[in-house]
Scaffold this motif. Structure first.
Motif, PDB file in Angstrom:
ATOM      1  N   PHE A  67       3.112  25.926  -9.427  1.00 46.57           N
ATOM      2  CA  PHE A  67       1.716  25.555  -9.656  1.00 46.57           C
ATOM      3  C   PHE A  67       0.861  26.792  -9.906  1.00 46.57           C
ATOM      4  N   HIS A  68       1.156  27.868  -9.186  1.00 48.68           N
ATOM      5  CA  HIS A  68       0.400  29.105  -9.369  1.00 48.68           C
ATOM      6  C   HIS A  68       0.617  29.672 -10.767  1.00 48.68           C
ATOM      7  N   LEU A  69       1.826  29.541 -11.284  1.00 48.56           N
ATOM      8  CA  LEU A  69       2.102  30.040 -12.633  1.00 48.56           C
ATOM      9  C   LEU A  69       1.329  29.256 -13.686  1.00 48.56           C
ATOM     10  N   LEU A  70       1.009  28.012 -13.384  1.00 44.35           N
ATOM     11  CA  LEU A  70       0.248  27.174 -14.314  1.00 44.35           C
ATOM     12  C   LEU A  70      -1.256  27.294 -14.099  1.00 44.35           C
ATOM     13  N   ARG A  71      -1.668  28.063 -13.095  1.00 49.89           N
ATOM     14  CA  ARG A  71      -3.072  28.074 -12.698  1.00 49.89           C
ATOM     15  C   ARG A  71      -4.006  28.557 -13.813  1.00 49.89           C
ATOM     16  N   ASP A  72      -3.523  29.465 -14.634  1.00 52.39           N
ATOM     17  CA  ASP A  72      -4.368  30.024 -15.687  1.00 52.39           C
ATOM     18  C   ASP A  72      -4.267  29.265 -17.000  1.00 52.39           C
ATOM     19  N   GLU A  73      -3.555  28.126 -16.990  1.00 49.72           N
ATOM     20  CA  GLU A  73      -3.418  27.314 -18.199  1.00 49.72           C
ATOM     21  C   GLU A  73      -4.291  26.077 -18.084  1.00 49.72           C
ATOM     22  N   PRO A  74      -5.478  26.077 -18.709  1.00 49.95           N
ATOM     23  CA  PRO A  74      -6.361  24.911 -18.587  1.00 49.95           C
ATOM     24  C   PRO A  74      -5.813  23.708 -19.335  1.00 49.95           C
ATOM     25  N   ASP A  75      -6.253  22.544 -18.914  1.00 47.78           N
ATOM     26  CA  ASP A  75      -5.842  21.281 -19.517  1.00 47.78           C
ATOM     27  C   ASP A  75      -7.049  20.679 -20.221  1.00 47.78           C
ATOM     28  N   TYR A  76      -6.905  20.393 -21.536  1.00 48.11           N
ATOM     29  CA  TYR A  76      -8.000  19.829 -22.316  1.00 48.11           C
ATOM     30  C   TYR A  76      -7.751  18.338 -22.516  1.00 48.11           C
ATOM     31  N   ARG A  77      -8.713  17.556 -22.045  1.00 51.10           N
ATOM     32  CA  ARG A  77      -8.604  16.102 -22.193  1.00 51.10           C
ATOM     33  C   ARG A  77      -9.936  15.543 -22.648  1.00 51.10           C
ATOM     34  N   ASP A  78      -9.887  14.800 -23.754  1.00 51.11           N
ATOM     35  CA  ASP A  78     -11.101  14.172 -24.284  1.00 51.11           C
ATOM     36  C   ASP A  78     -12.211  15.209 -24.448  1.00 51.11           C
ATOM     37  N   ASP A  79     -11.830  16.369 -25.029  1.00 46.79           N
ATOM     38  CA  ASP A  79     -12.784  17.447 -25.286  1.00 46.79           C
ATOM     39  C   ASP A  79     -13.421  17.937 -23.993  1.00 46.79           C
ATOM     40  N   MET A  80     -12.692  17.837 -22.898  1.00 47.59           N
ATOM     41  CA  MET A  80     -13.189  18.291 -21.599  1.00 47.59           C
ATOM     42  C   MET A  80     -12.153  19.211 -20.975  1.00 47.59           C
ATOM     43  N   LEU A  82     -10.226  20.875 -17.913  1.00 52.34           N
ATOM     44  CA  LEU A  82      -9.880  20.597 -16.527  1.00 52.34           C
ATOM     45  C   LEU A  82      -9.025  21.735 -15.985  1.00 52.34           C
ATOM     46  N   PRO A  83      -9.326  22.237 -14.802  1.00 50.99           N
ATOM     47  CA  PRO A  83      -8.459  23.247 -14.192  1.00 50.99           C
ATOM     48  C   PRO A  83      -7.078  22.660 -13.951  1.00 50.99           C
ATOM     49  N   SER A  84      -6.029  23.463 -14.146  1.00 49.18           N
ATOM     50  CA  SER A  84      -4.669  22.950 -13.994  1.00 49.18           C
ATOM     51  C   SER A  84      -4.371  22.443 -12.583  1.00 49.18           C
ATOM     52  N   PRO A  85      -4.936  23.022 -11.487  1.00 47.25           N
ATOM     53  CA  PRO A  85      -4.680  22.431 -10.167  1.00 47.25           C
ATOM     54  C   PRO A  85      -5.135  20.977 -10.075  1.00 47.25           C
ATOM     55  N   ILE A  86      -6.219  20.653 -10.773  1.00 54.05           N
ATOM     56  CA  ILE A  86      -6.689  19.263 -10.786  1.00 54.05           C
ATOM     57  C   ILE A  86      -5.637  18.376 -11.448  1.00 54.05           C
ATOM     58  N   THR A  87      -5.057  18.867 -12.518  1.00 52.49           N
ATOM     59  CA  THR A  87      -4.075  18.078 -13.257  1.00 52.49           C
ATOM     60  C   THR A  87      -2.819  17.825 -12.421  1.00 52.49           C
ATOM     61  N   VAL A  88      -2.258  18.872 -11.814  1.00 50.94           N
ATOM     62  CA  VAL A  88      -1.017  18.693 -11.062  1.00 50.94           C
ATOM     63  C   VAL A  88      -1.243  17.846  -9.812  1.00 50.94           C
ATOM     64  N   SER A 103      -4.536  26.546  -0.281  1.00 49.62           N
ATOM     65  CA  SER A 103      -5.926  26.871  -0.625  1.00 49.62           C
ATOM     66  C   SER A 103      -6.016  27.947  -1.703  1.00 49.62           C
ATOM     67  N   SER A 104      -5.035  28.862  -1.758  1.00 53.24           N
ATOM     68  CA  SER A 104      -5.090  29.929  -2.759  1.00 53.24           C
ATOM     69  C   SER A 104      -4.927  29.388  -4.179  1.00 53.24           C
ATOM     70  N   LEU A 105      -4.324  28.189  -4.320  1.00 54.83           N
ATOM     71  CA  LEU A 105      -4.174  27.591  -5.639  1.00 54.83           C
ATOM     72  C   LEU A 105      -5.524  27.267  -6.264  1.00 54.83           C
ATOM     73  N   TRP A 106      -6.518  27.028  -5.438  1.00 56.94           N
ATOM     74  CA  TRP A 106      -7.850  26.637  -5.907  1.00 56.94           C
ATOM     75  C   TRP A 106      -8.826  27.813  -5.938  1.00 56.94           C
TER      76      TRP A 106
END
Length: 574
Positions: A67-80, A82-88, A103-106
């Motif tokens: 999850f930490h490795l994905l932390r810097d990869e944002p998720d784009y949904r409906d032109d919005m 989202l932080p990757s922690p929200i997605t996972v 907590s460090s993930l956020w």
């Protein structure tokens, strides 16, 4: 087939009677209860099913690391965004439990697009609990900034881009951030005036709380179009200091403090590794009496200064920088007295760049921007330096750029002298690449020959704009043309400039331009003769590049027959 339950049987008999309001409420409650029970059962079944997936066998610590490795990869949904922690956290129950427990993930709150939901940013602040925060926001809203201040004790990195007013800036500077290591602030790109941060009334005699001495971890400060008085900057701890301002007035610069105030900040930061001050240096007249001191910056590797000529020169001459590798200086002259001193600056700077070594030039760039009245001398190469720690000669890559901006709009005669003095101060025996852009003042090929007579290792030459014609003429060997009469064998062969030249690039040139009204020679004929002569001498140009030039297809085809390889953008009319 599924067997009907008691509720199904009751519904079959009761639904026809649903005109009774009381009965309808009873039916609705019973149906909702059944729905909730079914959904709960389904969630339980899905959780059991997910537990059988191979990825669920991963240890919690390993899953959290992913999850930490994905932390810097944002998720784009409906032109919005989202932080990757929200997605996972919305994939399954197990992933959500793992994500919420870390907590460090956020703690890395990043938003580089305006459409990120402020709700999610606030939620991440809450879920990060007591973890150290790394915050990078674009055009943050005032409401979120106010909530951010309450978490300032946990912030280690803070990057705020697109700030629109000084009010939010003032509040941020008043917060206490003892863990802060990296501060980056930039105004909106459309802002025409810098944000002027005042300190009236002062919070304390030691300056802003953000820069208080208790903030001993603060190492890097980057401010763009933001003016903060020098006296409030932290001292002793900085390793990187970058202040960039878009063409401020002298009054705005003086509001930051005098040249002496700036020198005090530099002198109090012996750990500096990078120093960049762009158009934020006060004129030396703001403090006529400056102490002649030597400032020791043993770790400084990059220095970038731009401002009044005398002030920039004073700062550079005050520094002892044995580790310096990259140097960029812009000297701005507002009087003829300052432009008159320019010819002595280049050799002085190059001589002091390495006090115990020398700059061995591998690439040289000479440029003139006639519209901005700016000229540039750029050197890329190797620096040889012997230090007490390493007595033997050490080799390192180096870069030097000296720019001169004339705001007096007087003549340009000094350009020729500056280039001549700079070239004479350089060690150019190993020069390999030469870039020349618009040389309006050097008219005699003999001067180029004199400057580069020792440069036998040059293999690539880039010539741009009509002012380079004298350089190209100096590269054409003297003597009869190859098609002319044979040369006397006893006559010595004239010296050839750049005998190892293999690549020639021509840009923004008019091949139909008349070179001499006496002989009627056009620029095309000059290039053609240059290629023929070098081919005849056994040192042909192997590749010719023609870009954004006014040259006909017939002329280009003729030149192509003189070189093994030609690159032409087929632009016949500039």
């Amino acid at each position: 087939m599924q067997t009907p339950g008691p509720l199904d049987e009751n519904l079959a008999t009761m639904i026809p009677c649903n005109r009774d309001p009381g009965l309808r409420r009873t039916l609705r409650a019973a149906i909702l209860e059944e729905v909730n029970s079914t959904e709960s059962r389904l969630r339980s079944l899905y959780a059991q099913l997910n537990a059988l997936v191979p990825v669920s066998l991963l240890p919690t610590e390993l899953l959290s690391r992913i999850f930490h490795l994905l932390r810097d990869e944002p998720d784009y949904r409906d032109d919005m965004w989202l932080p990757s922690p929200i997605t996972v956290a919305h994939v399954c129950r197990h992933w959500r439990e793992v994500a919420l427990s870390d907590s460090s993930l956020w703690s890395a709150i990043r938003d580089h697009v305006p459409k990120c939901s402020q709700k999610w940013l606030t939620e991440m602040l809450i879920r990060s609990k007591k973890a150290s925060l790394e915050i990078s926001l674009y055009s943050p809203r005032s409401r979120f900034l106010r909530s951010l201040i309450s978490h300032s004790s946990r912030i280690s990195k803070l990057s705020l881009l697109g700030l629109g007013d000084g009010g939010a800036m003032q509040g941020l500077l008043e917060m206490e951030a003892p863990l802060l290591e990296d501060l980056h602030m930039r105004t909106l790109t459309t802002a025409t005036q810098p944000i002027m941060v005042s300190h009236d009334p002062p919070v304390s005699t030691s300056g802003f709380r953000l820069f208080h001495r208790q903030s001993s971890k603060l190492r890097k400060i980057y401010l763009y179009n933001i003016h903060i008085p020098w006296v409030y900057f932290p001292k002793c701890t900085l390793t990187h200091l970058t202040i960039n301002t878009e063409s401020p007035s002298t009054t705005e610069v003086l509001r930051m403090g005098t040249l002496g105030d700036l020198v005090d900040v530099i002198a109090s930061s012996p750990c500096l590794e990078q120093l960049a001050l762009d158009h934020c240096i006060a004129p030396i007249s703001s403090q006529p009496t400056l102490a002649e001191t030597v400032i020791e910056l043993p770790r400084l590797r990059r220095l970038d200064l731009s401002g009044p000529s005398s002030s920039v020169l004073h700062i550079f001459q005050s520094l002892h920088v044995p580790a310096l590798r990259d140097l960029v200086l812009l000297f701005v002259a507002t009087s003829q007295a300052e432009t008159a001193s320019w010819p002595t600056i280049a050799p002085s700077i190059l001589a002091r760049f390495h006090r115990t070594g020398s700059v061995i030039a591998k690439a040289l760039r000479l440029e003139v921007d006639g519209d901005r009245q700016v000229m540039k001398v750029g050197v890329e190469g190797r620096s040889s330096l012997a230090t007490p720690a390493t007595p033997s000669l050490s080799i390192d890559e180096t870069f030097v750029s000296l720019e001169f901006e004339n705001q007096t709009r007087d003549n340009q005669d000094y350009y020729e002298v500056i280039w001549e003095e700079a070239c004479m101060a350089l060690h150019m025996v190993e020069l390999e690449t030469l870039y020349i852009t618009s040389i309006p003042t050097i008219h005699e090929p003999e001067l180029w020959t004199q400057l580069f007579k020792q440069c036998d290792n040059v293999t690539r030459v880039y010539a741009e704009y009509p002012g380079t014609k004298s350089l190209l003429r100096s590269m054409k060997p003297r003597g009869p043309t190859p098609s002319g009469s044979s040369q006397d064998l006893d006559e010595p062969t004239p010296a050839l400039l750049f005998p190892k030249l293999t690549y020639l690039s021509l840009e923004d040139l008019d091949f139909d331009r008349m070179m001499s009204y006496d002989t009627g020679e056009r620029f095309y004929e000059l290039i053609s003769e240059l290629l023929k002569h070098r081919k005849h001498r056994g040192v042909p140009v192997r590749e010719l590049c023609i870009s954004r030039c006014n040259v006909s297809s017939t002329e280009a085809s003729s030149l192509a027959s003189l070189v093994p390889k030609i690159r032409w953008d087929r632009n016949e009319d500039v």
